[in-house]
Scaffold this active site. Structure first.
Site, PDB file in Angstrom:
ATOM      1  N   ASP A 173       0.836  -1.206   0.000  1.00 20.20           N
ATOM      2  CA  ASP A 173       0.000   0.000   0.000  1.00 20.20           C
ATOM      3  C   ASP A 173       0.875   1.263   0.000  1.00 20.20           C
ATOM      4  O   ASP A 173       0.564   2.255  -0.661  1.00 20.20           O
ATOM      5  CB  ASP A 173      -0.933  -0.011   1.217  1.00 20.20           C
ATOM      6  CG  ASP A 173      -1.817  -1.246   1.222  1.00 20.20           C
ATOM      7  OD1 ASP A 173      -2.347  -1.599   0.152  1.00 20.20           O
ATOM      8  OD2 ASP A 173      -1.976  -1.869   2.294  1.00 20.20           O
ATOM      9  N   HIS A 200      -5.406  -3.753   5.474  1.00 19.60           N
ATOM     10  CA  HIS A 200      -5.059  -4.015   4.072  1.00 19.60           C
ATOM     11  C   HIS A 200      -6.273  -4.524   3.293  1.00 19.60           C
ATOM     12  O   HIS A 200      -6.312  -5.668   2.866  1.00 19.60           O
ATOM     13  CB  HIS A 200      -3.893  -5.006   3.976  1.00 19.60           C
ATOM     14  CG  HIS A 200      -3.538  -5.337   2.547  1.00 19.60           C
ATOM     15  ND1 HIS A 200      -2.986  -4.405   1.680  1.00 19.60           N
ATOM     16  CD2 HIS A 200      -3.694  -6.472   1.805  1.00 19.60           C
ATOM     17  CE1 HIS A 200      -2.818  -4.946   0.490  1.00 19.60           C
ATOM     18  NE2 HIS A 200      -3.249  -6.212   0.543  1.00 19.60           N
TER      19      HIS A 200
HETATM   20  P1  NAD Z   1      -0.341 -18.361  -5.779  1.00 22.93           P
HETATM   21  O1  NAD Z   1      -1.506 -19.257  -5.866  1.00 22.93           O
HETATM   22  O2  NAD Z   1       0.373 -17.989  -7.016  1.00 22.93           O
HETATM   23  O3  NAD Z   1       0.742 -18.978  -4.790  1.00 22.93           O
HETATM   24  C1  NAD Z   1       0.410 -19.478  -3.538  1.00 22.93           C
HETATM   25  C2  NAD Z   1       1.355 -20.604  -3.214  1.00 22.93           C
HETATM   26  O4  NAD Z   1       1.039 -21.078  -1.908  1.00 22.93           O
HETATM   27  C3  NAD Z   1       1.257 -21.795  -4.179  1.00 22.93           C
HETATM   28  O5  NAD Z   1       2.531 -22.103  -4.690  1.00 22.93           O
HETATM   29  C4  NAD Z   1       0.718 -22.913  -3.304  1.00 22.93           C
HETATM   30  O6  NAD Z   1       1.215 -24.201  -3.658  1.00 22.93           O
HETATM   31  C5  NAD Z   1       1.221 -22.464  -1.935  1.00 22.93           C
HETATM   32  N1  NAD Z   1       0.529 -23.080  -0.818  1.00 22.93           N
HETATM   33  C6  NAD Z   1      -0.791 -23.316  -0.651  1.00 22.93           C
HETATM   34  N2  NAD Z   1      -1.022 -23.930   0.526  1.00 22.93           N
HETATM   35  C7  NAD Z   1       0.172 -24.062   1.117  1.00 22.93           C
HETATM   36  C8  NAD Z   1       0.593 -24.608   2.358  1.00 22.93           C
HETATM   37  N3  NAD Z   1      -0.268 -25.157   3.210  1.00 22.93           N
HETATM   38  N4  NAD Z   1       1.907 -24.574   2.652  1.00 22.93           N
HETATM   39  C9  NAD Z   1       2.799 -24.040   1.783  1.00 22.93           C
HETATM   40  N5  NAD Z   1       2.461 -23.501   0.605  1.00 22.93           N
HETATM   41  C10 NAD Z   1       1.168 -23.515   0.276  1.00 22.93           C
HETATM   42  O7  NAD Z   1      -0.827 -17.025  -5.008  1.00 22.93           O
HETATM   43  P2  NAD Z   1      -0.063 -15.621  -4.894  1.00 22.93           P
HETATM   44  O8  NAD Z   1      -0.440 -14.764  -6.037  1.00 22.93           O
HETATM   45  O9  NAD Z   1       1.363 -15.873  -4.623  1.00 22.93           O
HETATM   46  O10 NAD Z   1      -0.780 -15.003  -3.590  1.00 22.93           O
HETATM   47  C11 NAD Z   1      -0.616 -15.586  -2.328  1.00 22.93           C
HETATM   48  C12 NAD Z   1      -1.398 -14.849  -1.271  1.00 22.93           C
HETATM   49  O11 NAD Z   1      -0.878 -13.527  -1.091  1.00 22.93           O
HETATM   50  C13 NAD Z   1      -2.871 -14.655  -1.613  1.00 22.93           C
HETATM   51  O12 NAD Z   1      -3.654 -14.911  -0.460  1.00 22.93           O
HETATM   52  C14 NAD Z   1      -2.965 -13.195  -1.995  1.00 22.93           C
HETATM   53  O13 NAD Z   1      -4.248 -12.655  -1.774  1.00 22.93           O
HETATM   54  C15 NAD Z   1      -1.950 -12.598  -1.056  1.00 22.93           C
HETATM   55  N6  NAD Z   1      -1.463 -11.258  -1.409  1.00 22.93           N
HETATM   56  C16 NAD Z   1      -1.242 -10.377  -0.410  1.00 22.93           C
HETATM   57  C17 NAD Z   1      -0.744  -9.112  -0.685  1.00 22.93           C
HETATM   58  C18 NAD Z   1      -0.486  -8.129   0.411  1.00 22.93           C
HETATM   59  O14 NAD Z   1      -0.320  -6.941   0.129  1.00 22.93           O
HETATM   60  N7  NAD Z   1      -0.399  -8.551   1.661  1.00 22.93           N
HETATM   61  C19 NAD Z   1      -0.470  -8.739  -2.009  1.00 22.93           C
HETATM   62  C20 NAD Z   1      -0.699  -9.666  -3.013  1.00 22.93           C
HETATM   63  C21 NAD Z   1      -1.209 -10.940  -2.723  1.00 22.93           C
HETATM   64  C1  LMR Z   2      -3.123  -6.441  -3.294  1.00 23.34           C
HETATM   65  O1  LMR Z   2      -3.352  -5.435  -2.610  1.00 23.34           O
HETATM   66  O2  LMR Z   2      -2.721  -6.394  -4.447  1.00 23.34           O
HETATM   67  C2  LMR Z   2      -3.299  -7.799  -2.655  1.00 23.34           C
HETATM   68  O3  LMR Z   2      -3.909  -7.695  -1.408  1.00 23.34           O
HETATM   69  C3  LMR Z   2      -3.980  -8.784  -3.541  1.00 23.34           C
HETATM   70  C4  LMR Z   2      -5.435  -8.489  -3.779  1.00 23.34           C
HETATM   71  O4  LMR Z   2      -6.227  -9.413  -3.636  1.00 23.34           O
HETATM   72  O5  LMR Z   2      -5.781  -7.364  -4.127  1.00 23.34           O
END
Ligand code: NAD
Ligand code: LMR
Length: 337
Positions: A173, A200
């Site tokens: 953010d 967030h």
């Molecule tokens: P993705 O599906 O590409 O990757 C997630 C990974 O987690 C996969 O490789 C999967 O195999 C793994 N996984 C699932 N269960 C698991 C477990 N029990 N143990 C270990 N690994 C496991 O998803 P992504 O795009 O990398 O996003 C991941 C998360 O991050 C989502 O929940 C998304 O909303 C979040 N996110 C948060 C922010 C933030 O600002 N905090 C920003 C973007 C995304």
């Molecule tokens: C973001 O802010 O990009 C992440 O929290 C992923 C989402 O679901 O928007």
């Protein structure tokens, strides 16, 4: 390409060559995912990281083999998706980053991820409480406003909760707000560091432009919308293929770098979602504000400071929303137990 030499200067690389004091094991749980892979890459480029542990339910060893060929000094290990693999990945970790979980698709809110991600984060937190009880836990998995309290509950139940070592990563953010402002003001984005408080998701994301060098941006509705709903922009653009991964990897790597830097430097400050005294009297246990980081994790939690009445209105909406997000393990979905 995000070159290490541009991010970490030669002097810094020399300063952090190999003294035992600087040995830092960093573990990524969910390392083979959209965030996990570029995040692991950036951590491999960080000379402060000496040992990089990569765990995923599928693909961890493959990602580790690939990244391990990069010619920086850190050791990279990929772990098998077994309980003993997870424990070994966690043992001795100073920082544990958790991007494991499912991302959004168009039309979903972050809260729609709760049923799936709460149990994933819960299980990983249980393993961390057992094998890395003193580590800094950095939660990326959404919905951050709820997954962070879940980790706290798990650590409390295991008798190892240290609120100074639990962080919801809200750095994206700050990164977005700073970039969007620089585009409007035609400034160098590196000079912008917009404070973002709250949580967030949507209205809980509250940028404080009055505290920047551009107070005239308070009331810029389009900018506010981009900061609060920047995640949706990416989800829509990816059209079903997930949410922000590359910018999030950069933001996660930046927060980890700040924590590592704060072991030896004072004055390292990042907004982050922590167990906070600021609004406990309103029933809100976790809140993102500027936090000074230190060798013990949270050094000092700062209040939101002076804000305008318009920003106060945004903060009121944020607090109302955060009240609903607070969660205990009891509220986990039935199948998660
Ligand atoms: P993705 O599906 O590409 O990757 C997630 C990974 O987690 C996969 O490789 C999967 O195999 C793994 N996984 C699932 N269960 C698991 C477990 N029990 N143990 C270990 N690994 C496991 O998803 P992504 O795009 O990398 O996003 C991941 C998360 O991050 C989502 O929940 C998304 O909303 C979040 N996110 C948060 C922010 C933030 O600002 N905090 C920003 C973007 C995304
Ligand atoms: C973001 O802010 O990009 C992440 O929290 C992923 C989402 O679901 O928007």
């Amino acid at each position: 390409m995000f070159a290490a030499s541009r991010v970490f200067g030669a002097a810094q690389r020399r300063a952090f060559s190999a003294s035992a004091r600087d040995l830092s094991k960093v573990t990524v749980l969910g390392a083979a995912g959209g965030i996990g892979q570029p995040l692991s890459l950036l951590l491999k480029l960080n000379p402060r990281v000496t040992d990089l542990a990569l765990y995923d339910i599928r693909g961890g060893p493959g990602v580790a083999a690939d990244i391990s060929h990069i010619n920086t000094a850190s050791k990279v290990t990929g772990y098998e998706p077994t309980p003993s693999g997870l424990d070994a990945a966690l043992k001795g970790a100073e920082i544990v980053l958790i991007p494991a979980g499912v991302p959004r698709k168009p039309g979903m809110t972050r809260d729609d991820l709760f049923n799936t991600n709460a149990s994933i984060v819960r299980d990983l937190a249980k393993a961390a409480a057992k094998s890395a009880p003193d580590a800094n836990i950095l939660v990326i998995s959404n919905p951050v406003n709820s997954t962070v309290p879940i980790v706290a509950e798990i650590f409390k139940a295991a008798g190892v909760y240290n609120p100074k070592r639990l962080f919801g990563v809200t750095t994206l953010d700050v990164v977005r707000a700073s970039r969007f402002v620089s585009e409007i003001k035609k400034t160098d984005p590196a000079d912008e560091n917009i404070v973002v408080v709250g949580g967030h998701s949507g209205v809980t994301i509250v940028p404080l432009f009055s505290q920047s060098s551009h107070p005239d941006l308070v009331g810029n509705a389009n900018l506010l919308k981009r900061v609060q709903f920047g995640g949706d922009e990416v989800v829509q653009a990816k059209d079903g293929a997930g949410s922000a991964t590359l910018s999030m990897a950069m933001a996660g790597a930046r927060f980890a770098e700040s924590l590592l830097k704060a072991k030896t430097q004072s004055g390292v400050i990042e907004p982050t979602f922590v167990d906070s005294p600021l609004y406990k009297d309103q029933g809100i246990d976790f809140f993102a504000s500027k936090v000074e980081l230190g060798p013990n994790g949270v050094e000092k939690i700062m209040d939101v400071g002076k804000i305008t009445s318009e920003e106060q209105t945004l903060l009121d909406a944020c607090l109302a929303d955060l009240k609903k997000a607070s969660c205990s393990e009891d509220s986990l979905p039935e199948h998660a137990h």
